[in-house]
Design a protein around this motif. Sequence first.
Motif, PDB file in Angstrom:
ATOM      1  N   ARG A 182       0.650  -1.557   0.401  1.00 19.01           N
ATOM      2  CA  ARG A 182       0.052  -0.304   0.015  1.00 19.01           C
ATOM      3  C   ARG A 182       0.834   1.091  -0.050  1.00 19.01           C
ATOM      4  O   ARG A 182       0.655   2.442  -1.034  1.00 19.01           O
ATOM      5  N   VAL A 183       1.895   1.400   1.230  1.00 17.79           N
ATOM      6  CA  VAL A 183       2.803   2.165   1.091  1.00 17.79           C
ATOM      7  C   VAL A 183       3.268   3.033  -0.496  1.00 17.79           C
ATOM      8  O   VAL A 183       3.495   4.032  -0.088  1.00 17.79           O
ATOM      9  N   ARG A 184       3.838   1.556  -0.748  1.00 13.86           N
ATOM     10  CA  ARG A 184       5.152   1.696  -2.794  1.00 13.86           C
ATOM     11  C   ARG A 184       3.996   1.929  -3.161  1.00 13.86           C
ATOM     12  O   ARG A 184       4.702   2.616  -3.679  1.00 13.86           O
ATOM     13  N   LEU A 185       2.478   2.238  -3.533  1.00 14.64           N
ATOM     14  CA  LEU A 185       1.572   2.466  -4.103  1.00 14.64           C
ATOM     15  C   LEU A 185       1.536   3.354  -4.457  1.00 14.64           C
ATOM     16  O   LEU A 185       1.101   4.829  -5.221  1.00 14.64           O
ATOM     17  N   VAL A 186       1.271   3.638  -3.273  1.00 17.97           N
ATOM     18  CA  VAL A 186       1.113   5.414  -2.946  1.00 17.97           C
ATOM     19  C   VAL A 186       2.341   6.380  -3.201  1.00 17.97           C
ATOM     20  O   VAL A 186       2.227   7.267  -3.647  1.00 17.97           O
ATOM     21  N   GLU A 187       3.063   5.814  -2.644  1.00 16.67           N
ATOM     22  CA  GLU A 187       4.671   6.942  -3.163  1.00 16.67           C
ATOM     23  C   GLU A 187       4.955   6.330  -4.176  1.00 16.67           C
ATOM     24  O   GLU A 187       6.056   7.346  -4.553  1.00 16.67           O
ATOM     25  N   GLU A 188       5.523   5.567  -4.360  1.00 19.23           N
ATOM     26  CA  GLU A 188       6.520   4.879  -6.027  1.00 19.23           C
ATOM     27  C   GLU A 188       5.219   4.951  -6.971  1.00 19.23           C
ATOM     28  O   GLU A 188       4.911   3.730  -7.724  1.00 19.23           O
ATOM     29  N   ASP A 189       5.688   5.877  -8.455  1.00 16.36           N
ATOM     30  CA  ASP A 189       5.160   5.532  -9.417  1.00 16.36           C
ATOM     31  C   ASP A 189       5.339   3.982 -10.019  1.00 16.36           C
ATOM     32  O   ASP A 189       4.020   3.566 -11.070  1.00 16.36           O
ATOM     33  N   SER A 190       6.392   3.690  -9.974  1.00 11.80           N
ATOM     34  CA  SER A 190       6.788   2.608 -10.297  1.00 11.80           C
ATOM     35  C   SER A 190       6.208   0.781 -10.002  1.00 11.80           C
ATOM     36  O   SER A 190       6.301  -0.112 -10.486  1.00 11.80           O
ATOM     37  N   ALA A 191       5.507   1.632  -8.307  1.00 12.33           N
ATOM     38  CA  ALA A 191       5.856   0.233  -7.993  1.00 12.33           C
ATOM     39  C   ALA A 191       4.287  -0.343  -8.308  1.00 12.33           C
ATOM     40  O   ALA A 191       3.990  -1.983  -8.573  1.00 12.33           O
ATOM     41  N   LEU A 192       3.428   0.562  -9.382  1.00  7.64           N
ATOM     42  CA  LEU A 192       1.864  -0.597 -10.060  1.00  7.64           C
ATOM     43  C   LEU A 192       2.499  -1.191 -11.004  1.00  7.64           C
ATOM     44  O   LEU A 192       1.432  -2.156 -11.237  1.00  7.64           O
ATOM     45  N   GLN A 193       3.585  -1.224 -11.540  1.00  6.32           N
ATOM     46  CA  GLN A 193       3.476  -2.623 -12.658  1.00  6.32           C
ATOM     47  C   GLN A 193       4.402  -3.131 -12.053  1.00  6.32           C
ATOM     48  O   GLN A 193       4.336  -4.964 -12.464  1.00  6.32           O
ATOM     49  N   ALA A 194       5.475  -3.094 -10.706  1.00  5.35           N
ATOM     50  CA  ALA A 194       5.386  -4.328 -10.478  1.00  5.35           C
ATOM     51  C   ALA A 194       4.620  -4.910  -9.030  1.00  5.35           C
ATOM     52  O   ALA A 194       4.728  -5.960  -9.315  1.00  5.35           O
ATOM     53  N   ALA A 230      -6.100   7.629  -2.478  1.00  3.43           N
ATOM     54  CA  ALA A 230      -5.183   8.325  -1.411  1.00  3.43           C
ATOM     55  C   ALA A 230      -4.179   9.085  -1.471  1.00  3.43           C
ATOM     56  O   ALA A 230      -3.796   9.698  -0.402  1.00  3.43           O
ATOM     57  N   ARG A 231      -4.084   9.396  -2.910  1.00  4.83           N
ATOM     58  CA  ARG A 231      -2.883  10.177  -3.159  1.00  4.83           C
ATOM     59  C   ARG A 231      -3.343  11.618  -2.524  1.00  4.83           C
ATOM     60  O   ARG A 231      -2.324  12.394  -1.778  1.00  4.83           O
ATOM     61  N   LYS A 232      -4.161  11.843  -3.300  1.00  2.83           N
ATOM     62  CA  LYS A 232      -4.889  12.942  -3.180  1.00  2.83           C
ATOM     63  C   LYS A 232      -5.332  13.275  -1.626  1.00  2.83           C
ATOM     64  O   LYS A 232      -5.338  14.152  -0.827  1.00  2.83           O
ATOM     65  N   ASP A 233      -5.797  12.222  -1.176  1.00  2.00           N
ATOM     66  CA  ASP A 233      -6.158  12.525   0.276  1.00  2.00           C
ATOM     67  C   ASP A 233      -5.026  12.659   1.318  1.00  2.00           C
ATOM     68  O   ASP A 233      -4.955  13.351   2.278  1.00  2.00           O
ATOM     69  N   ARG A 234      -3.843  12.069   0.872  1.00  2.00           N
ATOM     70  CA  ARG A 234      -3.109  12.309   1.911  1.00  2.00           C
ATOM     71  C   ARG A 234      -2.006  13.294   1.503  1.00  2.00           C
ATOM     72  O   ARG A 234      -1.655  13.880   2.205  1.00  2.00           O
ATOM     73  N   ALA A 235      -2.289  14.130   0.446  1.00  2.00           N
ATOM     74  CA  ALA A 235      -1.605  15.588   0.229  1.00  2.00           C
ATOM     75  C   ALA A 235      -2.832  16.515   1.300  1.00  2.00           C
ATOM     76  O   ALA A 235      -2.083  18.376   0.982  1.00  2.00           O
ATOM     77  N   GLN A 236      -3.875  16.201   1.908  1.00  2.00           N
ATOM     78  CA  GLN A 236      -4.485  17.180   2.418  1.00  2.00           C
ATOM     79  C   GLN A 236      -4.515  17.103   3.682  1.00  2.00           C
ATOM     80  O   GLN A 236      -2.945  16.485   4.877  1.00  2.00           O
ATOM     81  N   ALA A 237      -4.799  18.502   4.059  1.00  2.00           N
ATOM     82  CA  ALA A 237      -3.819  18.521   5.741  1.00  2.00           C
ATOM     83  C   ALA A 237      -4.071  17.869   6.308  1.00  2.00           C
ATOM     84  O   ALA A 237      -5.668  17.208   6.499  1.00  2.00           O
ATOM     85  N   PRO A 238      -3.455  17.156   7.866  1.00  2.00           N
ATOM     86  CA  PRO A 238      -4.362  16.051   8.733  1.00  2.00           C
ATOM     87  C   PRO A 238      -6.015  16.287   9.418  1.00  2.00           C
ATOM     88  O   PRO A 238      -6.850  15.426   8.812  1.00  2.00           O
ATOM     89  N   GLU A 239      -6.240  17.718   9.486  1.00  2.00           N
ATOM     90  CA  GLU A 239      -7.918  17.197  10.086  1.00  2.00           C
ATOM     91  C   GLU A 239      -8.459  17.268   8.807  1.00  2.00           C
ATOM     92  O   GLU A 239      -9.958  17.292   9.028  1.00  2.00           O
ATOM     93  N   GLN A 240      -8.302  17.373   7.717  1.00  2.00           N
ATOM     94  CA  GLN A 240      -9.274  17.482   6.641  1.00  2.00           C
ATOM     95  C   GLN A 240      -8.860  16.406   5.696  1.00  2.00           C
ATOM     96  O   GLN A 240     -10.311  15.298   4.972  1.00  2.00           O
ATOM     97  N   ARG A 241      -8.601  14.609   6.407  1.00  2.00           N
ATOM     98  CA  ARG A 241      -8.420  13.577   5.825  1.00  2.00           C
ATOM     99  C   ARG A 241      -9.730  13.130   6.336  1.00  2.00           C
ATOM    100  O   ARG A 241      -9.649  12.950   7.715  1.00  2.00           O
ATOM    101  N   ASN A 242      -9.936  12.279   5.308  1.00  2.00           N
ATOM    102  CA  ASN A 242     -11.145  11.251   5.755  1.00  2.00           C
ATOM    103  C   ASN A 242     -10.895   9.455   5.855  1.00  2.00           C
ATOM    104  O   ASN A 242     -11.322   8.687   5.999  1.00  2.00           O
ATOM    105  N   GLY A 243     -10.175   9.851   5.076  1.00  2.00           N
ATOM    106  CA  GLY A 243      -9.144   8.077   4.898  1.00  2.00           C
ATOM    107  C   GLY A 243      -9.899   7.313   4.211  1.00  2.00           C
ATOM    108  O   GLY A 243      -9.346   5.210   4.598  1.00  2.00           O
ATOM    109  N   ARG A 244     -11.207   7.303   3.525  1.00  2.00           N
ATOM    110  CA  ARG A 244     -11.508   6.247   2.966  1.00  2.00           C
ATOM    111  C   ARG A 244     -10.535   5.271   2.054  1.00  2.00           C
ATOM    112  O   ARG A 244     -10.704   4.253   1.842  1.00  2.00           O
ATOM    113  N   ALA A 245     -10.012   6.065   0.781  1.00  2.00           N
ATOM    114  CA  ALA A 245      -9.710   5.630  -0.192  1.00  2.00           C
ATOM    115  C   ALA A 245      -7.695   4.764   0.609  1.00  2.00           C
ATOM    116  O   ALA A 245      -7.966   3.905  -0.029  1.00  2.00           O
TER     117      ALA A 245
END
Length: 203
Positions: A110-122, A142-157
Amino acid sequence: MYDEYEDPDDERPSKSQLKRDMAALQALGVELLSLPDKRVAALNLPEPLMDALAEARRIKGAHEGKRRQLQLIGKLMRHVDPAPIREAVAEFKLGRAQDSLQLHQAERWRVRLVEEDSALQAYLQTFDEVDVQQLRSLIRAARKDRAQAPEQRNGRAWRELFQMVKAHVLAEARANGLSGAGDEADADAPREADDADEARHDD
Protein backbone atom coordinates in the motif's frame (compact mmCIF):
# COMPACT_ATOMS: atom_id res chain seq x y z
CA MET A 1 15.91 -32.23 54.41
CA TYR A 2 15.65 -35.97 53.78
CA ASP A 3 12.15 -35.53 52.33
CA GLU A 4 13.66 -33.73 49.33
CA TYR A 5 16.19 -36.49 48.60
CA GLU A 6 15.59 -38.21 45.29
CA ASP A 7 17.11 -41.64 44.71
CA PRO A 8 18.85 -41.53 41.29
CA ASP A 9 18.17 -45.27 40.91
CA ASP A 10 14.43 -44.81 41.43
CA GLU A 11 12.78 -45.10 37.98
CA ARG A 12 9.58 -43.39 39.14
CA PRO A 13 9.19 -39.71 38.17
CA SER A 14 10.81 -37.46 40.75
CA LYS A 15 8.80 -34.90 42.69
CA SER A 16 10.51 -32.09 40.84
CA GLN A 17 9.72 -33.74 37.50
CA LEU A 18 6.09 -34.17 38.49
CA LYS A 19 5.93 -30.49 39.41
CA ARG A 20 7.42 -29.55 36.04
CA ASP A 21 4.94 -31.80 34.24
CA MET A 22 2.02 -30.26 36.13
CA ALA A 23 3.25 -26.75 35.37
CA ALA A 24 3.57 -27.64 31.68
CA LEU A 25 0.04 -29.02 31.60
CA GLN A 26 -1.32 -25.91 33.27
CA ALA A 27 0.55 -23.71 30.78
CA LEU A 28 -0.89 -25.76 27.91
CA GLY A 29 -4.34 -25.38 29.41
CA VAL A 30 -3.86 -21.62 29.54
CA GLU A 31 -2.89 -21.64 25.87
CA LEU A 32 -6.21 -23.32 25.12
CA LEU A 33 -7.82 -20.04 26.17
CA SER A 34 -6.21 -18.33 23.18
CA LEU A 35 -7.80 -20.70 20.67
CA PRO A 36 -11.08 -19.86 18.90
CA ASP A 37 -14.12 -21.72 20.19
CA LYS A 38 -14.39 -23.77 16.98
CA ARG A 39 -10.87 -25.12 17.36
CA VAL A 40 -11.39 -25.98 21.03
CA ALA A 41 -14.67 -27.76 20.22
CA ALA A 42 -12.92 -29.84 17.55
CA LEU A 43 -10.62 -31.29 20.24
CA ASN A 44 -13.58 -33.08 21.91
CA LEU A 45 -12.35 -32.25 25.41
CA PRO A 46 -14.14 -33.58 28.50
CA GLU A 47 -17.07 -31.47 29.65
CA PRO A 48 -15.50 -30.49 33.02
CA LEU A 49 -12.48 -29.07 31.21
CA MET A 50 -14.67 -27.24 28.70
CA ASP A 51 -16.67 -25.74 31.58
CA ALA A 52 -13.47 -24.69 33.35
CA LEU A 53 -12.19 -23.00 30.20
CA ALA A 54 -15.48 -21.16 29.74
CA GLU A 55 -15.40 -19.96 33.35
CA ALA A 56 -11.78 -18.79 32.99
CA ARG A 57 -12.76 -16.70 29.96
CA ARG A 58 -15.50 -15.06 32.01
CA ILE A 59 -13.12 -14.06 34.81
CA LYS A 60 -11.47 -10.76 33.98
CA GLY A 61 -8.22 -9.50 35.45
CA ALA A 62 -5.41 -11.35 37.21
CA HIS A 63 -6.88 -11.72 40.70
CA GLU A 64 -6.97 -14.78 42.96
CA GLY A 65 -10.13 -16.20 41.38
CA LYS A 66 -8.46 -16.34 37.97
CA ARG A 67 -5.36 -17.98 39.46
CA ARG A 68 -7.44 -20.70 41.14
CA GLN A 69 -9.36 -21.29 37.92
CA LEU A 70 -6.14 -21.76 35.96
CA GLN A 71 -4.95 -24.23 38.60
CA LEU A 72 -8.20 -26.16 38.13
CA ILE A 73 -7.61 -26.23 34.38
CA GLY A 74 -4.13 -27.63 35.06
CA LYS A 75 -5.56 -30.42 37.21
CA LEU A 76 -8.19 -31.31 34.63
CA MET A 77 -5.52 -31.37 31.91
CA ARG A 78 -4.01 -34.43 33.62
CA HIS A 79 -6.95 -36.49 32.35
CA VAL A 80 -6.58 -35.70 28.65
CA ASP A 81 -4.07 -36.54 25.95
CA PRO A 82 -1.98 -33.36 25.61
CA ALA A 83 -0.56 -34.23 22.16
CA PRO A 84 -3.57 -33.09 20.04
CA ILE A 85 -3.81 -29.92 22.13
CA ARG A 86 -0.14 -29.09 21.59
CA GLU A 87 -0.60 -29.69 17.87
CA ALA A 88 -3.68 -27.43 17.73
CA VAL A 89 -1.93 -24.65 19.64
CA ALA A 90 1.19 -24.87 17.47
CA GLU A 91 -0.89 -24.82 14.28
CA PHE A 92 -2.85 -21.82 15.51
CA LYS A 93 0.33 -19.88 16.40
CA LEU A 94 1.78 -20.65 12.99
CA GLY A 95 -1.39 -19.39 11.35
CA ARG A 96 -1.25 -16.15 13.34
CA ALA A 97 2.40 -15.63 12.39
CA GLN A 98 1.59 -16.19 8.72
CA ASP A 99 -1.38 -13.85 8.88
CA SER A 100 0.72 -11.16 10.54
CA LEU A 101 3.39 -11.54 7.86
CA GLN A 102 0.76 -11.17 5.13
CA LEU A 103 -0.69 -8.05 6.75
CA HIS A 104 2.75 -6.47 6.88
CA GLN A 105 3.27 -7.39 3.23
CA ALA A 106 -0.05 -5.77 2.31
CA GLU A 107 0.89 -2.62 4.20
CA ARG A 108 4.26 -2.39 2.44
CA TRP A 109 2.52 -2.68 -0.94
CA ARG A 110 0.00 0.00 0.00
CA VAL A 111 2.75 2.45 0.94
CA ARG A 112 4.71 1.67 -2.21
CA LEU A 113 1.69 2.10 -4.47
CA VAL A 114 0.95 5.52 -3.00
CA GLU A 115 4.53 6.76 -2.83
CA GLU A 116 6.15 5.20 -5.93
CA ASP A 117 4.88 5.50 -9.50
CA SER A 118 6.89 2.44 -10.52
CA ALA A 119 5.21 0.25 -7.89
CA LEU A 120 2.03 -0.23 -9.92
CA GLN A 121 3.74 -2.18 -12.66
CA ALA A 122 5.58 -4.33 -10.13
CA TYR A 123 2.29 -4.99 -8.37
CA LEU A 124 0.56 -6.07 -11.59
CA GLN A 125 3.41 -8.46 -12.31
CA THR A 126 3.13 -9.96 -8.82
CA PHE A 127 -0.62 -10.51 -8.48
CA ASP A 128 -3.22 -12.03 -10.78
CA GLU A 129 -6.76 -10.86 -11.56
CA VAL A 130 -6.25 -7.25 -10.51
CA ASP A 131 -8.92 -4.70 -11.43
CA VAL A 132 -6.41 -2.18 -12.77
CA GLN A 133 -8.92 0.61 -13.21
CA GLN A 134 -10.16 0.33 -9.64
CA LEU A 135 -6.62 0.06 -8.30
CA ARG A 136 -5.51 3.19 -10.17
CA SER A 137 -8.56 5.05 -8.88
CA LEU A 138 -7.85 4.09 -5.28
CA ILE A 139 -4.20 5.06 -5.60
CA ARG A 140 -5.13 8.49 -6.99
CA ALA A 141 -7.72 9.02 -4.25
CA ALA A 142 -5.30 7.90 -1.51
CA ARG A 143 -2.59 10.24 -2.81
CA LYS A 144 -5.04 13.12 -2.95
CA ASP A 145 -6.24 12.38 0.58
CA ARG A 146 -2.73 12.18 2.01
CA ALA A 147 -1.89 15.53 0.43
CA GLN A 148 -4.61 17.17 2.52
CA ALA A 149 -4.01 18.68 5.93
CA PRO A 150 -4.47 16.04 8.69
CA GLU A 151 -7.75 17.56 9.87
CA GLN A 152 -9.18 17.33 6.33
CA ARG A 153 -8.34 13.69 5.69
CA ASN A 154 -11.06 11.05 5.81
CA GLY A 155 -8.85 8.04 5.07
CA ARG A 156 -11.51 6.17 3.11
CA ALA A 157 -9.40 5.58 0.00
CA TRP A 158 -6.42 4.68 2.19
CA ARG A 159 -8.49 2.00 3.95
CA GLU A 160 -10.08 0.70 0.75
CA LEU A 161 -6.69 0.45 -0.91
CA PHE A 162 -5.44 -1.64 2.00
CA GLN A 163 -8.46 -3.97 1.77
CA MET A 164 -7.91 -4.47 -1.95
CA VAL A 165 -4.19 -5.15 -1.57
CA LYS A 166 -4.81 -7.43 1.41
CA ALA A 167 -7.26 -9.51 -0.64
CA HIS A 168 -4.64 -10.00 -3.35
CA VAL A 169 -1.92 -10.89 -0.81
CA LEU A 170 -4.16 -13.43 0.95
CA ALA A 171 -5.29 -14.94 -2.35
CA GLU A 172 -1.69 -15.45 -3.39
CA ALA A 173 -0.85 -16.97 0.00
CA ARG A 174 -3.75 -19.41 -0.27
CA ALA A 175 -2.69 -20.36 -3.78
CA ASN A 176 0.78 -21.13 -2.43
CA GLY A 177 -0.56 -23.06 0.56
CA LEU A 178 0.69 -20.47 3.06
CA SER A 179 -2.59 -19.36 4.60
CA GLY A 180 -5.58 -20.79 6.44
CA ALA A 181 -4.10 -22.07 9.68
CA GLY A 182 -5.32 -19.07 11.63
CA ASP A 183 -8.47 -18.36 9.67
CA GLU A 184 -11.18 -18.32 12.36
CA ALA A 185 -9.22 -16.50 15.00
CA ASP A 186 -7.81 -13.84 12.75
CA ALA A 187 -11.03 -12.98 10.99
CA ASP A 188 -11.00 -9.64 12.82
CA ALA A 189 -7.24 -9.13 12.89
CA PRO A 190 -6.95 -7.36 9.52
CA ARG A 191 -9.62 -4.86 10.51
CA GLU A 192 -7.96 -4.25 13.86
CA ALA A 193 -4.56 -3.82 12.25
CA ASP A 194 -5.94 -1.41 9.68
CA ASP A 195 -7.81 0.57 12.34
CA ALA A 196 -4.60 1.03 14.27
CA ASP A 197 -2.77 2.01 11.11
CA GLU A 198 -5.53 4.47 10.27
CA ALA A 199 -5.11 6.12 13.63
CA ARG A 200 -1.42 6.64 12.85
CA HIS A 201 -2.30 7.91 9.38
CA ASP A 202 -4.68 10.52 10.80
CA ASP A 203 -2.23 11.81 13.43
